[in-house]
Scaffold this motif. Structure first.
Motif, PDB file in Angstrom:
ATOM      1  N   GLN A  71       0.798  -1.217   0.000  1.00 43.35           N
ATOM      2  CA  GLN A  71       0.000   0.000   0.000  1.00 43.35           C
ATOM      3  C   GLN A  71       0.838   1.276   0.000  1.00 43.35           C
ATOM      4  OE1 GLN A  71      -3.456   0.207  -0.262  1.00 43.35           O
ATOM      5  NE2 GLN A  71      -3.064  -1.912  -0.878  1.00 43.35           N
ATOM      6  N   LEU A  72       2.144   1.144   0.137  1.00 45.19           N
ATOM      7  CA  LEU A  72       2.980   2.344   0.187  1.00 45.19           C
ATOM      8  C   LEU A  72       3.035   3.053  -1.153  1.00 45.19           C
ATOM      9  CD1 LEU A  72       5.977   1.433   2.509  1.00 45.19           C
ATOM     10  CD2 LEU A  72       3.609   2.015   3.066  1.00 45.19           C
ATOM     11  N   ILE A  73       2.859   2.312  -2.249  1.00 46.72           N
ATOM     12  CA  ILE A  73       2.892   2.949  -3.569  1.00 46.72           C
ATOM     13  C   ILE A  73       1.607   2.702  -4.356  1.00 46.72           C
ATOM     14  CG2 ILE A  73       5.407   2.834  -3.715  1.00 46.72           C
ATOM     15  CD1 ILE A  73       4.971   0.560  -5.807  1.00 46.72           C
ATOM     16  N   TYR A  74       0.559   2.251  -3.682  1.00 45.48           N
ATOM     17  CA  TYR A  74      -0.692   2.014  -4.402  1.00 45.48           C
ATOM     18  C   TYR A  74      -1.173   3.325  -5.005  1.00 45.48           C
ATOM     19  CZ  TYR A  74      -5.271   0.209  -5.600  1.00 45.48           C
ATOM     20  OH  TYR A  74      -6.381  -0.181  -6.300  1.00 45.48           O
ATOM     21  N   PRO A  75      -1.489   3.340  -6.306  1.00 44.32           N
ATOM     22  CA  PRO A  75      -1.886   4.604  -6.936  1.00 44.32           C
ATOM     23  C   PRO A  75      -3.251   5.082  -6.449  1.00 44.32           C
ATOM     24  CG  PRO A  75      -2.160   2.784  -8.460  1.00 44.32           C
ATOM     25  CD  PRO A  75      -1.479   2.221  -7.255  1.00 44.32           C
ATOM     26  N   VAL A  76      -3.322   6.338  -6.048  1.00 43.95           N
ATOM     27  CA  VAL A  76      -4.594   6.943  -5.657  1.00 43.95           C
ATOM     28  C   VAL A  76      -4.886   8.080  -6.626  1.00 43.95           C
ATOM     29  CG1 VAL A  76      -4.467   6.336  -3.222  1.00 43.95           C
ATOM     30  CG2 VAL A  76      -3.380   8.437  -4.011  1.00 43.95           C
ATOM     31  N   ARG A  77      -6.160   8.358  -6.798  1.00 47.64           N
ATOM     32  CA  ARG A  77      -6.546   9.405  -7.747  1.00 47.64           C
ATOM     33  C   ARG A  77      -6.070  10.777  -7.292  1.00 47.64           C
ATOM     34  NH1 ARG A  77     -10.208   7.300 -11.407  1.00 47.64           N
ATOM     35  NH2 ARG A  77     -11.176   5.332 -10.809  1.00 47.64           N
ATOM     36  N   PHE A  83       8.507  -1.294  -1.679  1.00 44.02           N
ATOM     37  CA  PHE A  83       8.067  -1.179  -0.288  1.00 44.02           C
ATOM     38  C   PHE A  83       9.181  -0.578   0.575  1.00 44.02           C
ATOM     39  CE2 PHE A  83       7.530  -2.728   4.051  1.00 44.02           C
ATOM     40  CZ  PHE A  83       6.212  -2.385   4.307  1.00 44.02           C
ATOM     41  N   LEU A  84      10.353  -1.187   0.511  1.00 44.79           N
ATOM     42  CA  LEU A  84      11.443  -0.725   1.369  1.00 44.79           C
ATOM     43  C   LEU A  84      11.850   0.708   1.047  1.00 44.79           C
ATOM     44  CD1 LEU A  84      13.663  -3.945   1.458  1.00 44.79           C
ATOM     45  CD2 LEU A  84      12.274  -3.005   3.325  1.00 44.79           C
ATOM     46  N   ASP A  85      11.899   1.055  -0.238  1.00 44.69           N
ATOM     47  CA  ASP A  85      12.307   2.404  -0.634  1.00 44.69           C
ATOM     48  C   ASP A  85      11.323   3.471  -0.181  1.00 44.69           C
ATOM     49  OD1 ASP A  85      14.564   1.393  -1.805  1.00 44.69           O
ATOM     50  OD2 ASP A  85      13.883   1.634  -3.870  1.00 44.69           O
ATOM     51  N   ASN A  86      10.099   3.044   0.114  1.00 47.41           N
ATOM     52  CA  ASN A  86       9.074   4.022   0.467  1.00 47.41           C
ATOM     53  C   ASN A  86       8.669   4.000   1.938  1.00 47.41           C
ATOM     54  OD1 ASN A  86       7.891   5.581  -2.035  1.00 47.41           O
ATOM     55  ND2 ASN A  86       8.424   3.519  -2.731  1.00 47.41           N
ATOM     56  N   VAL A  87       9.332   3.160   2.726  1.00 47.35           N
ATOM     57  CA  VAL A  87       9.026   3.151   4.160  1.00 47.35           C
ATOM     58  C   VAL A  87       9.262   4.527   4.776  1.00 47.35           C
ATOM     59  CG1 VAL A  87       9.767   2.288   6.412  1.00 47.35           C
ATOM     60  CG2 VAL A  87       9.344   0.682   4.545  1.00 47.35           C
ATOM     61  N   GLN A  88      10.450   5.085   4.590  1.00 51.85           N
ATOM     62  CA  GLN A  88      10.743   6.384   5.197  1.00 51.85           C
ATOM     63  C   GLN A  88       9.944   7.527   4.589  1.00 51.85           C
ATOM     64  OE1 GLN A  88      12.731   6.479   8.062  1.00 51.85           O
ATOM     65  NE2 GLN A  88      11.630   8.429   8.161  1.00 51.85           N
ATOM     66  N   PRO A  89       9.857   7.638   3.241  1.00 47.92           N
ATOM     67  CA  PRO A  89       8.999   8.690   2.677  1.00 47.92           C
ATOM     68  C   PRO A  89       7.555   8.607   3.166  1.00 47.92           C
ATOM     69  CG  PRO A  89      10.418   7.802   0.975  1.00 47.92           C
ATOM     70  CD  PRO A  89      10.606   6.935   2.184  1.00 47.92           C
ATOM     71  N   PHE A  90       7.047   7.385   3.330  1.00 47.77           N
ATOM     72  CA  PHE A  90       5.672   7.219   3.816  1.00 47.77           C
ATOM     73  C   PHE A  90       5.546   7.723   5.247  1.00 47.77           C
ATOM     74  CE2 PHE A  90       2.017   4.993   5.517  1.00 47.77           C
ATOM     75  CZ  PHE A  90       1.096   5.077   4.489  1.00 47.77           C
ATOM     76  N   GLN A 121      -3.531   4.797   6.934  1.00 45.56           N
ATOM     77  CA  GLN A 121      -3.592   3.715   7.907  1.00 45.56           C
ATOM     78  C   GLN A 121      -3.173   2.376   7.308  1.00 45.56           C
ATOM     79  OE1 GLN A 121      -4.318   4.280  11.225  1.00 45.56           O
ATOM     80  NE2 GLN A 121      -3.427   2.250  11.389  1.00 45.56           N
ATOM     81  N   TYR A 122      -3.532   2.136   6.039  1.00 41.39           N
ATOM     82  CA  TYR A 122      -3.218   0.840   5.434  1.00 41.39           C
ATOM     83  C   TYR A 122      -1.708   0.647   5.302  1.00 41.39           C
ATOM     84  CZ  TYR A 122      -8.120   1.458   4.256  1.00 41.39           C
ATOM     85  OH  TYR A 122      -9.465   1.702   4.329  1.00 41.39           O
ATOM     86  N   ASP A 138      -1.127   0.564 -14.139  1.00 37.05           N
ATOM     87  CA  ASP A 138      -0.364   1.525 -13.349  1.00 37.05           C
ATOM     88  C   ASP A 138       0.067   0.902 -12.032  1.00 37.05           C
ATOM     89  OD1 ASP A 138      -0.419   3.732 -15.058  1.00 37.05           O
ATOM     90  OD2 ASP A 138      -2.408   4.334 -14.360  1.00 37.05           O
ATOM     91  N   HIS A 139      -0.381  -0.315 -11.781  1.00 33.36           N
ATOM     92  CA  HIS A 139      -0.189  -0.946 -10.479  1.00 33.36           C
ATOM     93  C   HIS A 139      -0.119  -2.451 -10.702  1.00 33.36           C
ATOM     94  CE1 HIS A 139      -0.916  -1.992  -6.270  1.00 33.36           C
ATOM     95  NE2 HIS A 139      -1.991  -2.677  -6.617  1.00 33.36           N
ATOM     96  N   GLU A 140       1.071  -3.011 -10.632  1.00 32.44           N
ATOM     97  CA  GLU A 140       1.218  -4.459 -10.809  1.00 32.44           C
ATOM     98  C   GLU A 140       2.475  -4.918 -10.107  1.00 32.44           C
ATOM     99  OE1 GLU A 140      -0.368  -7.313 -10.984  1.00 32.44           O
ATOM    100  OE2 GLU A 140      -1.187  -6.723 -12.935  1.00 32.44           O
TER     101      GLU A 140
END
Length: 367
Positions: free
Chosen positions: A99-105, A139-146, A113-114, A279-281
């Protein structure tokens, strides 16, 4: 008195690839070795929010579990907080997606929270398995930015704690359930008269139906000869770009909507090209299934796809995709040569259940 199961398996979203994975694993386990707790694959957001509370009440207090295997949909930290008796289990979490990089509109609509639940789950787990290198890295690359989204102070050094637990274990596809391209009597050597394109994905925004519609209309406007099947789960709403697609494509759109399993397999066997516009796979089971059945894969040059497919099968822009498809559709003989060359080089073994399931069992059983 017989011993109680020692493997606890929990799947809050028991459908699709999540169910396929669990089924593949338990088919190779002794029925007395495990106990399975699930929830239907509906209302994903509520499964992620409340399944830990639900399962905390359902899982028996009198147990002999030594292993807990679950997916990242479950908030494992919440479950262990509610059921500290399960804390001594060896806890294995499988990430089908993150969910750290799941595309949102819109970024402002992101429910953090997710992603936070997944980070906490990793901190509680003993082993974290990702279905691709792309999934793990993203996932790992976006832990800190998240975590930095929080406005008033910084939580640090979480990636370092999580990374040492992380491994990649591809999703095990049961290719044996499909006829291979070599067994396919539907694909005669002298065909096709026109190429059959297949798009076998969920009808949701992360699979980018807008791009598919743009490409198909672009091919049609260029008077390219083709036929197309748009299948996959459509849920309740039809994406806006699909609403007038039947009218615009006419008889070129030969099938539109979800198919039965039997018809789905027949479609893959009859198809020539399988397309992703995602866009998400994080893995792409449908793409590999279609490829195994003989479809030539064409996918974006991003996400997990460069990890699986040669660069010749990848595109960078919508115009590049239209041009690639137009060239192949106008030259079926060239297409067949390219497809044959692809299958001479491509190996399905790294993604096969036959190869992967023994590794899964070693992880779970710990024998």
């Amino acid at each position: 008195m017989s011993a109680k199961p020692r493997i606890l398996i929990i799947e809050p979203f028991y459908g699709g690839s999540h169910k396929q994975l669990i089924t593949a694993v338990i088919d190779r386990l002794n029925p007395t070795d495990y106990e399975l707790f699930t929830l239907p694959a509906k209302k994903w957001h509520w499964r992620a929010r409340t399944s830990a509370l639900y399962f905390s009440q359902l899982i028996p207090l009198d147990h002999q579990y030594t292993v807990l295997f679950t997916s990242s949909v479950l908030s494992l930290a919440e479950l262990i907080g509610l059921r500290p008796d399960l804390g001594s289990c060896r806890k294995i979490v499988y990430f089908h997606e993150n969910q750290l990089i799941y595309p949102v509109r819109e970024v402002k609509t992101r429910d953090c929270q997710y992603g936070l639940n997944e980070i906490l789950t990793c901190l509680v787990a003993d082993t974290v398995l990702f279905n691709s290198h792309f999934n793990r890295t993203s996932f790992l690359d976006n832990v800190q930015p998240f975590l930095n989204i929080q406005p008033d102070f910084r939580i640090k050094n979480i990636r370092e704690k999580v990374e040492k637990k992380c491994e990649v274990l591809y999703f095990p596809i049961r290719f044996s359930e499909f006829p291979s391209r070599l067994e396919n009597s539907l694909r005669a050597e002298g065909e096709p008269e026109c190429l059959h394109l297949v798009w076998p994905h969920r009808w949701e925004h992360d699979k980018n139906p807008e791009l598919l519609a743009e490409v198909l209309i672009g091919l049609n406007e260029r008077q390219v000869d083709f036929k197309v099947t748009i299948c996959g789960e459509s849920y309740q709403t039809v994406p806006q770009p699909f609403e007038r697609l039947q009218e615009k494509l006419g008889t070129k759109l030969i099938s539109y909507g979800a198919l039965s399993r039997e018809d789905y397999v027949k479609t893959l066997l009859a198809g020539d090209i399988v397309i992703s516009t995602a866009d998400h796979e994080f893995f792409g089971v449908a793409m590999l299934e279609a490829t195994y059945c003989g479809c030539y894969p064409i996918a974006p040059n991003k996400l997990v796809y460069p990890e699986i497919y040669p660069k010749e099968n990848l595109y960078n822009t919508s115009n590049a995709l239209i041009k690639m498809l137009a060239n192949l559709c106008r030259n079926p003989r060239v297409f067949r040569t390219r497809r044959d060359k692809f299958f001479e080089m491509f190996s399905f073994n790294p993604y096969s259940a036959e190869h992967l399931l023994p590794i899964y069992l070693d992880k779970i059983k710990g024998d």
